[in-house]
Design an enzyme around this catalytic site. Structure first.
Site, mmCIF file in Angstrom:
data_model
loop_
_atom_site.group_PDB
_atom_site.id
_atom_site.type_symbol
_atom_site.label_atom_id
_atom_site.label_comp_id
_atom_site.label_asym_id
_atom_site.label_seq_id
_atom_site.Cartn_x
_atom_site.Cartn_y
_atom_site.Cartn_z
ATOM 1 N N GLY A 1 -7.997 7.797 7.339
ATOM 2 C CA GLY A 1 -8.256 8.183 8.674
ATOM 3 C C GLY A 1 -9.578 8.311 8.983
ATOM 4 N N GLY B 1 -9.531 5.081 1.911
ATOM 5 C CA GLY B 1 -10.131 5.690 3.048
ATOM 6 C C GLY B 1 -11.420 5.271 3.061
ATOM 7 N N GLY B 2 -11.576 3.827 3.270
ATOM 8 C CA GLY B 2 -12.756 3.343 3.515
ATOM 9 C C GLY B 2 -13.482 3.398 4.870
ATOM 10 C CG ASN C 1 -7.383 0.697 0.040
ATOM 11 O OD1 ASN C 1 -7.696 -0.427 -0.498
ATOM 12 N ND2 ASN C 1 -6.577 1.507 -0.254
ATOM 13 C CG ASP D 1 -2.252 1.012 1.156
ATOM 14 O OD1 ASP D 1 -2.465 1.319 0.320
ATOM 15 O OD2 ASP D 1 -2.334 1.337 2.362
HETATM 16 P P1 13P Z 1 -8.598 4.359 6.239
HETATM 17 O O1 13P Z 1 -7.446 4.364 7.119
HETATM 18 O O2 13P Z 1 -9.397 5.672 5.968
HETATM 19 O O3 13P Z 1 -9.439 2.983 6.410
HETATM 20 O O4 13P Z 1 -7.967 4.053 4.798
HETATM 21 C C1 13P Z 1 -7.252 3.024 4.403
HETATM 22 C C2 13P Z 1 -6.323 3.131 2.905
HETATM 23 O O5 13P Z 1 -7.075 3.877 2.151
HETATM 24 C C3 13P Z 1 -5.200 2.635 2.992
HETATM 25 O O6 13P Z 1 -4.320 2.971 1.693
#
Ligand code: 13P
Length: 295
Positions: A181, A209-210, A230, A82
């Site tokens: 986050g 950013g899930g 994600n 990632d």
């Molecule tokens: P979150 O930390 O918001 O779940 O996002 C994860 C992400 O997109 C990792 O690349």
């Protein structure tokens, strides 16, 4: 053999109208919990390590854990990097057993981003790995990468089309308004932009950013073109909170394996619920079969 091709995995998910959950493990137990959860509900899974996690454990232990947990699993499981930024770290991922890597040069001007992405593609392709790459700039905090609100910007659809015509990506991370986050206030997801980018690129998209996006928003993103969702922050919170909660509920119990057991079950619960929410439940074995049977 459940160590599968990332690009194929995401093309199959997109065709089926669902998304594969991509979780960022923090240790061996979280890796094991996600594989067990995926097998229990028959869902495909992307395990994705952040650069920070690799720096903490080293490449070899992570690759060994993955191999041990995923090589005989009944569902397809990939090991992805990632937000890779360091080409040496990316090269070592390719050499030690990752099945795909992300190059994130989104903080660079577009032409430079293209140049760096091309370099990574040239390293990954001969080894049979697919890549993820980003344009625009996704805001928020993702481990060591901090993008201030004023620096975050959406992807430009003309650039997105050019980028995906130039590169055969496994998945495309275009900034579409989500952030890493927990969200401060309402997330402003640019659904029209997802729609336009997917229509013009025909490349499955990654939803970064899930954590903190509601079910309806995620479902709409999947419908419009996202095939990978994600989740990182959510897991960090469950990891810490479940440990603390066990101690609060059982203040005299100092049996570590019981604490770890409670934490393990809480993580599994999170993984099962997210994979189900993204539509992956019941799709794992059939995806694996399709991948094995493809030429
Ligand atoms: P979150 O930390 O918001 O779940 O996002 C994860 C992400 O997109 C990792 O690349």
């Amino acid at each position: 053999m459940a160590l599968v091709n990332f690009k194929q995995m995401l093309r199959i998910a997109r065709k089926g109208g669902y998304a594969v959950a991509a979780f960022n493990p923090v240790d061996y137990a979280s890796m094991r919990a996600m594989v067990e959860a995926a097998e229990e509900i028959d869902a495909p899974l992307i395990m994705q390590t952040s650069a920070k996690t690799i720096k903490y454990y080293g490449h070899e232990p992570l690759a060994t854990w993955y191999e041990q947990l995923a090589s005989d699993s009944s569902v397809p499981v990939t090991l992805h990097l990632d937000h890779g930024k360091d080409l040496d770290m990316i090269r070592k991922c390719i050499e030690t057993g990752w099945t795909s890597v992300m190059i994130d040069a989104s903080d660079k001007p577009f032409e430079e981003n293209m140049k760096i992405t091309r370099q990574v593609l040239e390293m990954a392709t001969p080894a049979g790995l697919a890549i993820e790459a980003e344009i625009g700039e996704i805001g928020g905090v993702e481990e060591d990468i901090i993008v201030a609100e004023e620096d975050a910007h959406l992807a430009n659809p003309d650039e997105a089309e050019r980028f995906c015509r130039e590169f055969d990506l496994g998945v495309f991370a275009a900034a579409i308004g989500t952030a890493h986050g927990y969200y401060h206030g309402e997330p402003k997801v640019a659904f029209d932009l997802i729609d336009e980018i997917y229509r013009r690129t025909q490349t499955p998209m990654a939803l970064h950013g899930g954590t903190g996006l509601d079910e309806e928003t995620i479902a709409k993103c999947i419908e419009l073109g996202c095939a990978k969702v994600n989740i990182s922050t959510n897991l960090k919170h469950v990891f810490v909170d479940s440990f603390v909660q066990y101690n609060k509920n059982n203040p005299t119990d100092y049996e570590p394996l019981k604490v770890l057991g409670a934490q393990f079950e809480a993580m599994k619960e999170l993984f099962r619920s997210k994979m189900t929410e993204f539509g992956g439940a019941g799709k794992g074995a059939s995806m694996l079969k399709e991948i094995k049977e493809s030429p």
